[in-house]
Enzyme design. Structure first.
Site, mmCIF file in Angstrom:
data_model
loop_
_atom_site.group_PDB
_atom_site.id
_atom_site.type_symbol
_atom_site.label_atom_id
_atom_site.label_comp_id
_atom_site.label_asym_id
_atom_site.label_seq_id
_atom_site.Cartn_x
_atom_site.Cartn_y
_atom_site.Cartn_z
ATOM 1 N N GLU A 154 0.938 -1.295 -0.069
ATOM 2 C CA GLU A 154 0.157 0.101 -0.196
ATOM 3 C C GLU A 154 0.853 1.289 -0.076
ATOM 4 O O GLU A 154 0.653 1.967 0.980
ATOM 5 C CB GLU A 154 -0.916 -0.241 1.146
ATOM 6 C CG GLU A 154 -1.989 -0.977 1.231
ATOM 7 C CD GLU A 154 -2.991 -1.195 2.282
ATOM 8 O OE1 GLU A 154 -3.837 -1.882 2.215
ATOM 9 O OE2 GLU A 154 -2.662 -0.436 3.336
ATOM 10 N N GLU A 310 -6.625 -7.825 -1.176
ATOM 11 C CA GLU A 310 -6.907 -7.529 0.309
ATOM 12 C C GLU A 310 -8.499 -7.128 0.231
ATOM 13 O O GLU A 310 -9.076 -6.072 -0.593
ATOM 14 C CB GLU A 310 -6.087 -6.563 1.339
ATOM 15 C CG GLU A 310 -4.861 -7.283 1.405
ATOM 16 C CD GLU A 310 -4.187 -6.141 2.537
ATOM 17 O OE1 GLU A 310 -4.830 -5.469 3.207
ATOM 18 O OE2 GLU A 310 -2.907 -5.960 2.334
#
Length: 668
Positions: A154, A310
């Site tokens: 991320e 995710e």
């Protein structure tokens, strides 16, 4: 070495999630792989936060535990997405390199104990991330379990902008390369304003907190620089991996939930787009935000299948109120992503952790264990996805595009804009939501790309628009396209300077108008519209003083500072049509507007029941309709073919249970 693979070597849809075995004993590992097989897991992400346990001291590696783990996973036919753990440098790294700490805009040094803590401009950090990526790839490139590489985690979350001395020095070099001279920099930044002229490069700094608003062009360039630095770190790790490995390389985006990175640029650097998406619990229609993220992920990947790296089985742990998912909601979320092009459905994480900041985050195997509702749903979802091998590789087609431009969003988010009520995220959501409710599949696009394949292009929040991109949109209309532009668009150029000729000037040919003045409304103020056949429409937040240059008026303001002036216009330009809406419409107004625009664009709403989401994927030999029922009651869908989850032949209509899903295959 360029990766030859477009997709990991997996059978069917990828299913699994983040696996953090370093938090557990080897005895638990052996229990985990048995339960993974029961759940249908075929891919896990490993090593994402394991730097301290792999490189135990600078340049000293211990791979023993990772060797054992990968061998165990391989023996159980579970493939690995192997992570580089560079989002969380070890304590020894900061002890050895204290200048690698991030400094925020207010001058505070960020300490150890979290994640994403290092300056992406630190030479020591750059050296360290290449070293560990190289070591991992050299050791595991040929391991039979490894089918995908997962760089970092991320990017830009939680650390994007960095104001450390390393970042300031790198920013100056970036500016010198971009502008070449101080004269060019001063011109682009408009430094004649407030006496900001620079006469030496060493005087140029990062736009840290100042007594008043900092130069917006400098802020915009710093956002571009930040994105560049993050991406340069990814590229350095990716290239270190490719020196040894030929598996595809990705990193997990946060589409529609992080604004630090320009995903269009990132999409060109990864072999496969992957995304993390979490519902915002306060949003009662969070599944629509989910659909935006899925469509954006597909779009930045050029329409190719992508991986949902995710999402959550139930509640997350980092929002003000972490709402648990209702029964069946996890499956609906997963199938929406699948329908919108995902060939991988993964979660954070496999086993719920007992310690640390994310111990209250849901997992595939929750604290409640294997008898829990969540684990039973995980097993059921794995079985359902296992019936859909043939869907893998099919793609999604769209006739409508919404413009999504990160640089424009960065610029619009800066201070001192006409109204704090005008935000790009809300504007995009309003237009997308009506398209979603009308059952129309959407791509996202940049204003400068080839748009000729779309019947309708919508610009909800294109505040920044270069002259070249405006010319592209104008050509799109002239050549037969339908363009719908919302207010506060085409205002500034790439340096955040108002266009010569005034507001909306670069689109005057396509739209047949310019805007002489903004007329924002007070908080809570709203007014009606005079609009033939559409009574009771309410608009708020914004009005404008529109100067017509050929456009026809569709609706006028019936009150407020723009009373009697045009609110919605339509203009024929060449073979196409340019629409403009100079206010924020309520839901009824959005529905009325878009249904009139559809007629020009030859776009037809799906006609399915409200709350039934239906997306189509196209394969070589078949078409797959993925239906997700967000309603609390059963609903019928006209369909013919085979429902793949049940194996039933369908002719005429299919009943989809409340909260249920279906996948219907129709042969070409």
């Amino acid at each position: 070495m360029t990766s030859p693979h477009a997709w990991p070597e997996l059978r069917g849809i990828a299913y699994g999630g983040d696996y953090n075995p370093e938090q557990w004993s080897p005895e638990t590992w052996r229990e985990d792989v048995i339960l993974m097989r029961e759940a249908g897991v075929n891919l896990v992400s490993v090593g994402i936060f394991s730097w301290a346990l792999i490189e135990v001291a600078e340049g000293e590696f211990d791979f023993s535990w990772l060797d054992e783990l990968l061998d165990l996973l391989h023996a159980n036919d579970i493939k690995v997405d192997l992570g580089t753990p560079t989002a969380s440098p070890p304590a020894w790294f900061f002890a050895n390199h204290p200048d690698a700490h991030v400094i925020d805009r207010e001058g505070r040094t960020m300490g150890f104990g979290s994640r994403g803590m290092a300056s992406h401009s630190s030479p020591a950090y750059r050296e360290a991330i290449v070293r560990i990526a190289d070591a991992l790839a050299a050791r595991y490139a040929q391991h039979p379990a490894v089918v995908l590489w997962h760089v970092h985690n991320e990017y830009g979350v939680p650390i994007g902008e960095d104001y450390s001395p390393n970042a300031v020095a790198a920013f100056r070099l970036w500016l010198q390369e971009k502008y070449g001279s101080l004269d060019a920099l001063n011109s682009a930044w408009g430094t004649a304003f407030w006496g900001q002229h620079y006469s030496a490069w060493e005087h140029v700094g990062a736009p840290a907190i100042a007594p008043s608003v900092v130069n917006p062009a400098q802020r915009l360039d710093f956002a571009r620089f930040t994105d560049h630095q993050l991406r340069a770190c990814f590229i350095a790790e990716r290239d270190a991996i490719r020196a040894h490995a030929d598996q595809p390389v990705t990193t997990n985006f946060m589409a529609n939930q992080s604004w630090t990175t320009d995903l269009w640029a990132w999409g060109r650097e990864v072999d496969i787009v992957s995304d993390d998406h979490y519902l915002w619990a306060a949003d009662e229609d969070a599944h629509i935000g989910l659909a935006i993220a899925a469509d954006l992920s597909r779009s930045v990947g050029g329409g190719k299948p992508w991986i949902l790296m995710e999402h959550s089985t139930s509640a997350v742990n980092w929002q003000p109120r972490n709402i648990a998912k209702r029964r069946g909601e996890m499956q609906r979320n997963s199938f929406t992503h699948l329908g919108r092009g995902a060939d991988g459905i993964l979660f954070f994480q496999w086993r719920a952790g007992r310690s640390g900041a994310e111990k209250f985050h849901s997992a595939m195997l929750p604290h409640a264990g294997t008898e829990s509702r969540v684990f039973r749903e995980v097993v059921d979802l794995g079985a359902a996805l296992g019936r859909l091998d043939e869907v893998q590789g099919s793609t999604v087609k769209a006739d409508v595009a919404i413009l999504w431009d990160f640089e424009s969003f960065w610029a619009q988010d800066l201070e001192w804009r006409p109204s704090e009520d005008v935000t790009h995220a809300a504007q995009v959501r309003r237009f997308y939501e009506q398209l979603w409710r009308d059952g129309i599949t959407v791509d996202f696009a940049l204003p400068g790309q080839d748009l000729s394949g779309y019947r309708l292009v919508v610009a909800p929040a294109q505040y920044l628009l270069s002259a070249a991109d405006a010319a592209n949109l104008t050509s799109y209309v002239r050549d037969g396209g339908t363009l719908l532009v919302s207010f506060f668009s085409a205002i500034v150029d790439e340096n955040d300077a108002v266009h010569a000729g005034g507001f909306v000037a670069p689109l005057r040919e396509a739209l047949g108008l310019t805007v002489e003045e903004f007329l924002p409304l007070r908080e809570g103020e709203s007014h009606g519209l005079d609009w033939v056949d559409h009574d009771g429409i309410i608009a708020d937040v914004w009005q404008e003083d529109i100067a017509l240059e050929g456009a026809e008026v569709i609706a006028n303001f019936s009150g407020g500072p723009g009373e009697g002036e045009p609110a919605i216009t339509r203009h024929r330009h060449g073979a196409g049509t340019g629409w403009y809406v100079g206010t924020r419409l309520d839901a009824a107004g959005m529905r009325a507007l878009l249904h009139e625009v559809y007629a020009d664009a030859d776009v037809t709403p799906s006609g399915v029941a409200e709350g039934l989401e239906v997306i189509t994927r196209h394969g070589a030999d078949a078409v797959y309709r993925i239906a997700v029922n967000h309603r609390d009651d059963d609903v019928e869908l006209e369909a013919a073919g085979v429902e793949l989850l049940s194996g039933d032949e369908i002719s005429g209509a299919l009943t989809i249970a409340a909260g249920g899903v279906a996948v219907i295959r129709t042969s070409h």
